[in-house]
Design a protein around this motif. Structure first.
Motif, PDB file in Angstrom:
ATOM      1  N   ARG A  61       0.834  -1.213   0.000  1.00  0.00           N
ATOM      2  CA  ARG A  61       0.000   0.000   0.000  1.00  0.00           C
ATOM      3  C   ARG A  61       0.863   1.255   0.000  1.00  0.00           C
ATOM      4  O   ARG A  61       0.541   2.248  -0.634  1.00  0.00           O
ATOM      5  N   LEU A  62       1.985   1.175   0.730  1.00  0.00           N
ATOM      6  CA  LEU A  62       2.908   2.312   0.742  1.00  0.00           C
ATOM      7  C   LEU A  62       3.470   2.525  -0.666  1.00  0.00           C
ATOM      8  O   LEU A  62       3.540   3.659  -1.156  1.00  0.00           O
ATOM      9  N   GLU A  63       3.836   1.434  -1.304  1.00  0.00           N
ATOM     10  CA  GLU A  63       4.387   1.510  -2.667  1.00  0.00           C
ATOM     11  C   GLU A  63       3.396   2.192  -3.619  1.00  0.00           C
ATOM     12  O   GLU A  63       3.763   3.101  -4.370  1.00  0.00           O
ATOM     13  N   ARG A  64       2.135   1.766  -3.553  1.00  0.00           N
ATOM     14  CA  ARG A  64       1.117   2.350  -4.441  1.00  0.00           C
ATOM     15  C   ARG A  64       0.914   3.833  -4.135  1.00  0.00           C
ATOM     16  O   ARG A  64       0.793   4.655  -5.045  1.00  0.00           O
ATOM     17  N   HIS A  65       0.894   4.157  -2.860  1.00  0.00           N
ATOM     18  CA  HIS A  65       0.657   5.551  -2.483  1.00  0.00           C
ATOM     19  C   HIS A  65       1.815   6.447  -2.945  1.00  0.00           C
ATOM     20  O   HIS A  65       1.589   7.546  -3.454  1.00  0.00           O
ATOM     21  N   LEU A  66       3.030   5.961  -2.777  1.00  0.00           N
ATOM     22  CA  LEU A  66       4.186   6.761  -3.194  1.00  0.00           C
ATOM     23  C   LEU A  66       4.206   6.900  -4.711  1.00  0.00           C
ATOM     24  O   LEU A  66       4.517   7.972  -5.240  1.00  0.00           O
ATOM     25  N   ALA A  67       3.860   5.817  -5.421  1.00  0.00           N
ATOM     26  CA  ALA A  67       3.852   5.883  -6.891  1.00  0.00           C
ATOM     27  C   ALA A  67       2.858   6.936  -7.362  1.00  0.00           C
ATOM     28  O   ALA A  67       3.118   7.664  -8.318  1.00  0.00           O
ATOM     29  N   ALA A  68       1.716   7.040  -6.699  1.00  0.00           N
ATOM     30  CA  ALA A  68       0.684   7.999  -7.124  1.00  0.00           C
ATOM     31  C   ALA A  68       1.032   9.422  -6.707  1.00  0.00           C
ATOM     32  O   ALA A  68       0.735  10.368  -7.425  1.00  0.00           O
ATOM     33  N   ASN A  69       1.674   9.586  -5.556  1.00  0.00           N
ATOM     34  CA  ASN A  69       1.901  10.942  -5.027  1.00  0.00           C
ATOM     35  C   ASN A  69       3.294  11.488  -5.276  1.00  0.00           C
ATOM     36  O   ASN A  69       3.509  12.688  -5.186  1.00  0.00           O
ATOM     37  N   ARG A  70       4.245  10.625  -5.541  1.00  0.00           N
ATOM     38  CA  ARG A  70       5.620  10.998  -5.880  1.00  0.00           C
ATOM     39  C   ARG A  70       6.215  12.086  -4.987  1.00  0.00           C
ATOM     40  O   ARG A  70       6.578  13.179  -5.463  1.00  0.00           O
ATOM     41  N   PRO A  71       6.341  11.833  -3.691  1.00  0.00           N
ATOM     42  CA  PRO A  71       7.035  12.812  -2.842  1.00  0.00           C
ATOM     43  C   PRO A  71       8.522  12.861  -3.180  1.00  0.00           C
ATOM     44  O   PRO A  71       9.064  11.896  -3.728  1.00  0.00           O
ATOM     45  N   ASP A  72       9.150  13.986  -2.859  1.00  0.00           N
ATOM     46  CA  ASP A  72      10.598  14.118  -3.095  1.00  0.00           C
ATOM     47  C   ASP A  72      11.378  13.234  -2.137  1.00  0.00           C
ATOM     48  O   ASP A  72      12.423  12.712  -2.487  1.00  0.00           O
ATOM     49  N   ALA A  73      10.907  13.150  -0.902  1.00  0.00           N
ATOM     50  CA  ALA A  73      11.613  12.344   0.099  1.00  0.00           C
ATOM     51  C   ALA A  73      10.600  11.695   1.028  1.00  0.00           C
ATOM     52  O   ALA A  73       9.539  12.255   1.292  1.00  0.00           O
ATOM     53  N   VAL A  74      10.959  10.506   1.495  1.00  0.00           N
ATOM     54  CA  VAL A  74      10.096   9.783   2.443  1.00  0.00           C
ATOM     55  C   VAL A  74      10.930   9.462   3.671  1.00  0.00           C
ATOM     56  O   VAL A  74      12.048   8.946   3.556  1.00  0.00           O
ATOM     57  N   ILE A  75      10.393   9.774   4.827  1.00  0.00           N
ATOM     58  CA  ILE A  75      11.112   9.544   6.079  1.00  0.00           C
ATOM     59  C   ILE A  75      10.320   8.526   6.885  1.00  0.00           C
ATOM     60  O   ILE A  75       9.183   8.799   7.283  1.00  0.00           O
ATOM     61  N   ALA A  76      10.914   7.353   7.104  1.00  0.00           N
ATOM     62  CA  ALA A  76      10.220   6.306   7.853  1.00  0.00           C
ATOM     63  C   ALA A  76      10.707   6.318   9.292  1.00  0.00           C
ATOM     64  O   ALA A  76      11.917   6.356   9.541  1.00  0.00           O
ATOM     65  N   PHE A  77       9.758   6.316  10.213  1.00  0.00           N
ATOM     66  CA  PHE A  77      10.078   6.324  11.638  1.00  0.00           C
ATOM     67  C   PHE A  77       9.946   4.917  12.190  1.00  0.00           C
ATOM     68  O   PHE A  77       8.864   4.323  12.137  1.00  0.00           O
ATOM     69  N   MET A  78      10.998   4.390  12.699  1.00  0.00           N
ATOM     70  CA  MET A  78      11.049   3.119  13.431  1.00  0.00           C
ATOM     71  C   MET A  78      10.898   1.906  12.504  1.00  0.00           C
ATOM     72  O   MET A  78      10.371   2.006  11.391  1.00  0.00           O
ATOM     73  N   PRO A  79      11.401   0.738  12.986  1.00  0.00           N
ATOM     74  CA  PRO A  79      11.608  -0.405  12.096  1.00  0.00           C
ATOM     75  C   PRO A  79      10.443  -0.864  11.214  1.00  0.00           C
ATOM     76  O   PRO A  79      10.674  -1.093  10.024  1.00  0.00           O
ATOM     77  N   PRO A  80       9.201  -1.017  11.691  1.00  0.00           N
ATOM     78  CA  PRO A  80       8.183  -1.529  10.759  1.00  0.00           C
ATOM     79  C   PRO A  80       8.012  -0.634   9.523  1.00  0.00           C
ATOM     80  O   PRO A  80       7.886  -1.136   8.406  1.00  0.00           O
ATOM     81  N   ALA A  81       8.046   0.663   9.733  1.00  0.00           N
ATOM     82  CA  ALA A  81       7.876   1.585   8.601  1.00  0.00           C
ATOM     83  C   ALA A  81       9.133   1.598   7.730  1.00  0.00           C
ATOM     84  O   ALA A  81       9.051   1.723   6.501  1.00  0.00           O
ATOM     85  N   ILE A  82      10.289   1.455   8.358  1.00  0.00           N
ATOM     86  CA  ILE A  82      11.539   1.462   7.586  1.00  0.00           C
ATOM     87  C   ILE A  82      11.593   0.244   6.665  1.00  0.00           C
ATOM     88  O   ILE A  82      11.953   0.346   5.490  1.00  0.00           O
ATOM     89  N   THR A  83      11.186  -0.909   7.187  1.00  0.00           N
ATOM     90  CA  THR A  83      11.163  -2.116   6.364  1.00  0.00           C
ATOM     91  C   THR A  83      10.216  -1.936   5.177  1.00  0.00           C
ATOM     92  O   THR A  83      10.560  -2.259   4.035  1.00  0.00           O
ATOM     93  N   ALA A  84       9.025  -1.404   5.447  1.00  0.00           N
ATOM     94  CA  ALA A  84       8.042  -1.199   4.363  1.00  0.00           C
ATOM     95  C   ALA A  84       8.598  -0.238   3.313  1.00  0.00           C
ATOM     96  O   ALA A  84       8.479  -0.479   2.105  1.00  0.00           O
ATOM     97  N   LEU A  85       9.250   0.829   3.763  1.00  0.00           N
ATOM     98  CA  LEU A  85       9.803   1.808   2.818  1.00  0.00           C
ATOM     99  C   LEU A  85      10.942   1.199   2.008  1.00  0.00           C
ATOM    100  O   LEU A  85      11.066   1.443   0.810  1.00  0.00           O
ATOM    101  N   ALA A  86      11.776   0.392   2.658  1.00  0.00           N
ATOM    102  CA  ALA A  86      12.908  -0.215   1.957  1.00  0.00           C
ATOM    103  C   ALA A  86      12.418  -1.135   0.841  1.00  0.00           C
ATOM    104  O   ALA A  86      13.021  -1.204  -0.231  1.00  0.00           O
ATOM    105  N   LEU A  87      11.310  -1.828   1.080  1.00  0.00           N
ATOM    106  CA  LEU A  87      10.812  -2.787   0.091  1.00  0.00           C
ATOM    107  C   LEU A  87       9.976  -2.123  -1.006  1.00  0.00           C
ATOM    108  O   LEU A  87       9.828  -2.682  -2.089  1.00  0.00           O
ATOM    109  N   ALA A  88       9.424  -0.967  -0.730  1.00  0.00           N
ATOM    110  CA  ALA A  88       8.541  -0.310  -1.706  1.00  0.00           C
ATOM    111  C   ALA A  88       9.332   0.091  -2.950  1.00  0.00           C
ATOM    112  O   ALA A  88      10.444   0.610  -2.852  1.00  0.00           O
TER     113      ALA A  88
END
Lengths: 418, 300
Positions: A122-149
Motif C-alpha cells: 500500500r505504501l508503494e502504491r501511495h508513493l507511486a501515485a503521489n511521488r514525494p521528493d523524500a520519504v522519512i520512515a520512523f522506526m523499524p516496521p515503517a523502515i522495512t516497508a519503505l525499503a521494500l517499496a
C-alpha cells in the motif's frame, strides 16, 4: 499606473513534498510520535508540503495536533467496508499472527509476508501515485516497508531511528520477535539514502558501509523562557516522566523511595505517564506503604508546569534513544538523576554538571537511593546542577534541528528561477 | 486597507483575458487590488496583446511569462510564488466575476472572524452561472455542507473551481503546489489537499451567482481527463475508500462518463462508446438508471 514587470528570479530553499511514515499514529502519545509530528509541523511552517502516512486499523486522529495543511493518511483500508468473506479471512490471519510469533523456515517467510506485505504494497502504491521528493520512515516496521517499496521513480529514502541500534536490531522483545524480521531489518538498511540516528555513538554502531549514510539527527528541544525559569517555585518534589513499561524501571524507583522516604517526610514522588504496568506499580506502592507519598499521576497535558515545580527528575530507565523527558527537564532547569549505562541519558546528563549519573555496578536500587538522598539533602547543589541544564540543551534548539533536517532532505540546494 | 492579489493564468486568449480584467476592474469592493498575470508561453502576437491589455489597466498589474508553454499547473505554481498580499483570489482568462463577488466574499470573512473562527482555515467559494457555448446560463449552487472530500469527488453539489475562491495567502500556501502531472483537474487535486489538511469551504450567506463560467468541451482531450481522474483516485485512494465500494464505483463511473462526453463532443464516436462501456462495467446499476432516466425524458 500599470506595472508590467518581467519574471522575478525566485531563490531560497526548495519547497519539498515530504512523506513521514510510521506504522501506528492514531491517538499515540509516545516520544517518537511526538517528534514525528513536531518535525512535520516545523517543516510545514517552512513551506514544505507534508503528509503523514500510517498503517493501522484504528481510525482515530493523531494525539498531537497537526499544523494546518499537514495531511494524515491511514493507508490501511477500514474493516467496515470489506466484504464479509474478506473480514473473516483477515480475522483468521490476525489470530495466526497472534498465536505463532516465531515459526520455522520456510513458513516464517509466509507469516512475515502475511504480517507485513499489506503495509509495504500500500505504501508503494501511495508513493507511486503521489511521488514525494523524500520519504522519512520512523522506526523499524515503517523502515522495512519503505525499503521494500518500489514506487517506480528515484525517491529519497530516510530511516529515522529512535532508539539505541542494538535495541532496534537485536532485541527480540522489541518489534516483531521473529528472527527473519530482525535479519531483514538490518539487511534492508543499505536501501536507505540516509539513516538518521539520535546520537554520535549510535552512528558508530553501524558497519562501515552504513556508517557513511548515518547522520546524527537529535530531537529538537524547545528552550524555556528565562522569565519562566526565574519564576519556577521548586518544592520538595521528585518527578519521573515516561511510559509505565518495564524499560523505564519505575519499580526500582519505588523501591529506592521505600528506603529513603522516611528520612524525607515532606518530599513526594510523582510518576507521570500511563502504560501496561500501571496496576502492578500501584500494587507495589500500596505494598510498600507509600500511598500518599508516591503517586501515579497518569498523563498530563501540562508537563512543563511539573518540571518547573519539581526539584529533581528521577529517570532510572534501562535504555533510551534521546529521552524527551530528560531533555525537557534539563531545558527547564531541573537536575536529572539516571544510570551511567543508560544510552541517551548518559550523553545528555553530564555527571556533576547538570545532573547525576548513578553507578551501574552493585545494587542499583541502593545506588539510586543514595544519589537521590545526596541531592535531596543539598539544595545548593541542586540549584547549581539545575542552572547548568538550559545551556546544555542549546545545541538542540528547534531552529538548529530543522535546519539540519532541511539539509539532509536536500532542501538547501538553492533553486534559481522557477 | 485590505490588499488582494488576483492571480490570472493566460494562454492564447487575449479576448477572454480582456473580459476577465474588466470584471476585476468593475468590483464594488474598495480595497487595494493587484493583478498578477502569468502568460504560459503564448505566441508573440497574443503576448503583445496581453502586454497592451496590462498597460491599459488602471489597477496595478504584474505580468510574467513562461518562455515556452509549460501547462496550467506550472503556471499556477508561478502565480503562487508571486503572491505578496494577505488575500488571494483566482480568475482564469475568459471567466467573469460579477461586481459584488469580492465584496460579498470579504463580508463572509468578517462573519467568520466575528464568530471567532481562524479565517486561514477557510476558502470562500460562491454560487456561479454556468454558461455553455450557445446556451442560456444556468445557476450552479455550491453546497458547502459536510463530507467535503466526498462531495468534491462526486462533483454534483460542490465543485472545485479556483476562480470561485477568495482565501488568505497563508491558506493557499498551506494547500501546497499544483501537481504538474495533472493538465486537467489540478483544481480538484488542490481542493482535496486543502480540505484534507484541515481546511473548509464555505459560501457567502444569502447570495446568488457571483461569477460566470464559460464552459465548453470542444477540444478537450477525453483520454487526458480520464487519466487525470484516475491519478486523483490513486492519490487519494485511502481517503476515498472510507466512503465504501459503492462510492468508489460511482466516481469511476462518473469519470468514464465524463471522458465519454468529451469524446462525443469532439466527434470521437468509437472512443465515446468505449468509455461508456467502461462506465457500464464500473457501475451497471447506475448505468441502467441513467439510461431509464434518458428514455423517460425522451418519451416526454
Amino acid at each position: 499606473m500599470p506595472d508590467a514587470s518581467p519574471a522575478p528570479a525566485v531563490s531560497g530553499p526548495r519547497r519539498l513534498k515530504l512523506c513521514f511514515v510510521i506504522e501506528k499514529l492514531a491517538d499515540r502519545s509516545g516520544g517518537a510520535e511526538r517528534v514525528l509530528i513536531e518535525t512535520a509541523n516545523a517543516l510545514a511552517d517552512r513551506g514544505h508540503q507534508v503528509e503523514l502516512l500510517s498503517h493501522e486499523f484504528r481510525g482515530k486522529p493523531p494525539f498531537y495536533p497537526l499544523r494546518f495543511g499537514v495531511v494524515h493518511t491511514n493507508l490501511r483500508p477500514p474493516r467496515v467496508n470489506r466484504r464479509r468473506i474478506r473480514r473473516h479471512f483477515d480475522a483468521l490471519r490476525e489470530s495466526l499472527h497472534a498465536r505463532f510469533k516465531v515459526v520455522p523456515a520456510p513458513l516464517d517467510r509466509l507469516l512475515w509476508l502475511s504480517k507485513n506485505g499489506g503495509f509495504w504494497r500500500r505504501l508503494e502504491r501511495h508513493l507511486a501515485a503521489n511521488r514525494p521528493d523524500a520519504v522519512i520512515a520512523f522506526m523499524p516496521p515503517a523502515i522495512t516497508a519503505l525499503a521494500l517499496a518500489e514506487p517506480g521513480y528515484p525517491v529519497r529514502r530516510l530511516a529515522s531511528m529512535h532508539n539505541a541500534p542494538e535495541q532496534d536490531f537485536h532485541n527480540p522483545a522489541r518489534w516483531d520477535p521473529s528472527p527473519l524480521d530482525r535479519k531483514r531489518r538490518l539487511a534492508l538498511m543499505p536501501r536507505m539514502d540516509r539513516i538518521l540516528v539520535l546520537l554520535p555513538e549510535y552512528r558508530d554502531w553501524y558497519p562501515p558501509a552504513l556508517r557513511e549514510k548515518a547522520v546524527v539527527m537529535p530531537n529538537a528541544v524547545t528552550p524555556v523562557a528565562p522569565r519562566l525559569l526565574k519564576r519556577a517555585g521548586r518544592g520538595p518534589l521528585v518527578i519521573s516522566v515516561g511510559r509505565l513499561a518495564t524499560v523505564k524501571r519505575h519499580e526500582l524507583l519505588i523501591d529506592a523511595w521505600a528506603r529513603i522516604g522516611a528520612e524525607f517526610p515532606d518530599w513526594e514522588l510523582r510518576i507521570f505517564g500511563t502504560g501496561p504496568l500501571e496496576a502492578a506499580l500501584k500494587a507495589r506502592i500500596e505494598q510498600a506503604g507509600l500511598g500518599g507519598k508516591v503517586r501515579l499521576m497518569g498523563h498530563t497535558q501540562h508537563i512543563m508546569k511539573q518540571y518547573l515545580a519539581a526539584s529533581l527528575l528521577a529517570h532510572p530507565a534501562e535504555f533510551e534513544g534521546f529521552p524527551l523527558a530528560v531533555t525537557e527537564a534539563l531545558a527547564a532547569g531541573l537536575p536529572v538523576v539516571g544510570f551511567e549505562d543508560c544510552s541517551g541519558v548518559n550523553r545528555l546528563v553530564r555527571d556533576g554538571e547538570n545532573g547525576l549519573l548513578v553507578p551501574a555496578a552493585g545494587d542499583r536500587t541502593e545506588n539510586f537511593a543514595a544519589a537521590l538522598t545526596g541531592l535531596m539533602r543539598d539544595e545548593t547543589r541542586r540549584r547549581s546542577l539545575g542552572a547548568a541544564g538550559p545551556a546544555s540543551m542549546m545545541d538542540y534548539t528547534p531552529d538548529k534541528v530543522i535546519d539540519l533536517w532541511e539539509d539532509v532532505l536536500g532542501a538547501q540546494q538553492m533553486e534559481a528561477g522557477t | 486597507m485590505s490588499r488582494l492579489d488576483v492571480l490570472m493564468p493566460h494562454f492564447r486568449d487575449p479576448e477572454g483575458l480582456a473580459l476577465s480584467l474588466a470584471s476585476v476592474a468593475g468590483q464594488s469592493w474598495t480595497g487595494d487590488i493587484r493583478i498578477i498575470i502569468v502568460d504560459d508561453g503564448s505566441p508573440g502576437a497574443d503576448f503583445r496583446a496581453v502586454e497592451a491589455l496590462a498597460a491599459a489597466q488602471e489597477l496595478p498589474v504584474v505580468l510574467e511569462r513562461n518562455t515556452v508553454n509549460r501547462g496550467r499547473p506550472y503556471t499556477r505554481n508561478r502565480l503562487l510564488d508571486a503572491i505578496d498580499s494577505p488575500y488571494v483570489a483566482w480568475l482564469d482568462a475568459g471567466d467573469v466575476w460579477y461586481p459584488a463577488k469580492i465584496e460579498k466574499q470579504f463580508e463572509q470573512f468578517s462573519r467568520l472572524r466575528l464568530a471567532g473562527e481562524d479565517i486561514t482555515r477557510y476558502w470562500i467559494t460562491c454560487h456561479y452561472d454556468w454558461q455553455w457555448t450557445g446556451r442560456k446560463p444556468r445557476l450552479i449552487h455550491q453546497d458547502t455542507g459536510e463530507r467535503q472530500v466526498r462531495e468534491l469527488m462526486l462533483g454534483r453539489k460542490l465543485r472545485a473551481y479556483l476562480w470561485t475562491l477568495l482565501g488568505t495567502a497563508e491558506s493557499f500556501r498551506a494547500a501546497g503546489r499544483f501537481d504538474e502531472r495533472l493538465p486537467r483537474l489540478q483544481d480538484l487535486d488542490y481542493f482535496l489537499r486543502f480540505v484534507l489538511g484541515g481546511g473548509t469551504l464555505t459560501v457567502p450567506e444569502k447570495t446568488r451567482a457571483l461569477c460566470l463560467y464559460h464552459k465548453s468541451d470542444l477540444g478537450r482531450n477525453a483520454r487526458e481527463i480520464r487519466r487525470c481522474n484516475r491519478l486523483i483516485r490513486d492519490k487519494y485512494n485511502p481517503h476515498l475508500r472510507i466512503y465504501g465500494p459503492a462510492f468508489l464505483r460511482t466516481i469511476r463511473y462518473n469519470a468514464d462518463m465524463l471522458a465519454a462526453r468529451f469524446a462525443g463532443n469532439n466527434g470521437e464516436r468509437l472512443k465515446q462508446l468505449y468509455y461508456m462501456g467502461s462506465a457500464v462495467a464500473d457501475h451497471p446499476k447506475r448505468a441502467v438508471g441513467a439510461m431509464r432516466h434518458h428514455l423517460l425524458r425522451a418519451g416526454k
